[in-house]
Design an enzyme around this catalytic site. Sequence first.
Site, PDB file in Angstrom:
ATOM      1  N   ILE A 152       0.848  -1.195   0.000  1.00 16.77           N
ATOM      2  CA  ILE A 152       0.000   0.000   0.000  1.00 16.77           C
ATOM      3  C   ILE A 152       0.877   1.236   0.000  1.00 16.77           C
ATOM      4  O   ILE A 152       1.829   1.315   0.779  1.00 16.77           O
ATOM      5  CB  ILE A 152      -0.902   0.045   1.254  1.00 16.77           C
ATOM      6  CG1 ILE A 152      -1.660  -1.266   1.422  1.00 16.77           C
ATOM      7  CG2 ILE A 152      -1.851   1.233   1.217  1.00 16.77           C
ATOM      8  CD1 ILE A 152      -2.189  -1.474   2.829  1.00 16.77           C
ATOM      9  N   CYS A 153       0.514   2.185  -0.850  1.00 18.29           N
ATOM     10  CA  CYS A 153       1.262   3.428  -0.895  1.00 18.29           C
ATOM     11  C   CYS A 153       0.430   4.490  -0.189  1.00 18.29           C
ATOM     12  O   CYS A 153      -0.510   5.027  -0.739  1.00 18.29           O
ATOM     13  CB  CYS A 153       1.496   3.774  -2.364  1.00 18.29           C
ATOM     14  SG  CYS A 153       2.110   5.394  -2.662  1.00 18.29           S
ATOM     15  N   LEU A 154       0.723   4.690   1.124  1.00 18.33           N
ATOM     16  CA  LEU A 154      -0.073   5.622   1.918  1.00 18.33           C
ATOM     17  C   LEU A 154       0.898   6.385   2.808  1.00 18.33           C
ATOM     18  O   LEU A 154       1.712   5.770   3.495  1.00 18.33           O
ATOM     19  CB  LEU A 154      -1.085   4.829   2.769  1.00 18.33           C
ATOM     20  CG  LEU A 154      -1.973   5.618   3.730  1.00 18.33           C
ATOM     21  CD1 LEU A 154      -2.910   6.540   2.969  1.00 18.33           C
ATOM     22  CD2 LEU A 154      -2.787   4.674   4.609  1.00 18.33           C
TER      23      LEU A 154
END
Lengths: 156, 296
Positions: free
Chosen positions: A94-96
Amino acid sequence: MAGMSGKRLQKELAKIQGVLPPGISLVSAEDLREWQMDLIVPDNPIYPPDEKYRLRFHFSTNYPIEAPEVVFMLLSTPERKIPMHPHIYSNGIICLDLLDKQGWSPVHNVESVCISIQSMLASNTKAERPPGDAEFVRSNRSRPRDINFLYHDPTV
Amino acid sequence: MASYQADQLKEQGNAAFRNGEYLEAEALYTQAVQRHSRNPLIYTNRANVRLKLQQWDGVVNDCSKSIEITGANAQNHKAWYFLAQGQLGLHHPNEALTSALTAYDQVLHPQPTAKISPKDLETFSAFVLKCKKAKFSARDLERLRRQGDLRAELESMLETQRQRDLDEVTTQLHRSQLGNIEASERSQEISTTLDDKITSLRTVFAAADPANHKAREVPDYVIDMITFEPMHDPVMTKNGHSYERATIYEHLKRSPTDPLTRDPLTIRDLRPNFGLRAACEAFWDSGASEWIADWS
């Protein structure tokens, strides 16, 4: 267990075993180092309301000073898919911003991370993978927190 | 010369300690002390190895000696920290807390030449909390024990009174001042009254027993948002939120930002929060251990 993580995780677990926001549930935390949570995304046609998504949290001994590693898991029984989202790669990474070194803050916790991811999915309008997904999934060998993502879309 | 030999022995002792040969290390430090007994470090090091061997009395003696040599107000945080551990080992939580607070204070306000390792503040802060928990749970146990003694004493007084009243009835019966039926009714009445009194007494004591209280929520304001532990030295950021000093220091080492707002934040921007500190003290005083049964 060294560091402050042990006690903090025990307390978070005790709290989480009480009440959790709707659509978020604890699956397992037999090992305090690794927890699994299930998410349901409300009110978004991209994600059917009966479909659950499995998150895996991995905590270092320096948690909560250091961010946990959080990824989606692909499972066959029970079936858990990787949700379609322009910031979620098909290998579950996840790119958060709140999960990377700069964006993390020790006042976050498992519950608040789940809520953030849930709302990131709830507000999504594009059923697609990040650009370069196939290439990234094939070549990436780094752990999620060591990857420098480009936050090319700050609106999501 | 003697001091040179002592230093050699101390180095050998340190090497043995690092290898986990604690008995060997203890013997070497003891020889070093016999050669030259004015080096506080030898005592501190022997105290450390005696902690591993759980020789609490020896730990307390060595630390006291080390502190005596350097002077009670001089920087000697390790000796104070080991002393606190020894005292806790001997079940003296009050003394342990005082020593732990001294160690914490010396690391927080070190003298310029002091050698402080980066994890000391966090470690000592956690140990202060441990001593607090030990102190207050010992105090509550003592109170329960005393309450139990008092209850037993009162119950035995009531029993004595019951016996005296019953004897009185028997005497009157023998002197024919009372008939058989009347005497038996009186005895019945005396027993019922006394049984009621004992029941009331037990109810009152049960109501005062913290073990019978429903678990209470620990108030959020005493909890550090980072460790989820009760605070003992809270400091406030520019936005008005407070954290335990040692944990916010740990966070600022990694990222000089306010945990809530992400605004730039450094140790110099933090202020002690004396009001909250007093509130935390009051929380401990109010019988914290009954709130924190699952906290130790």
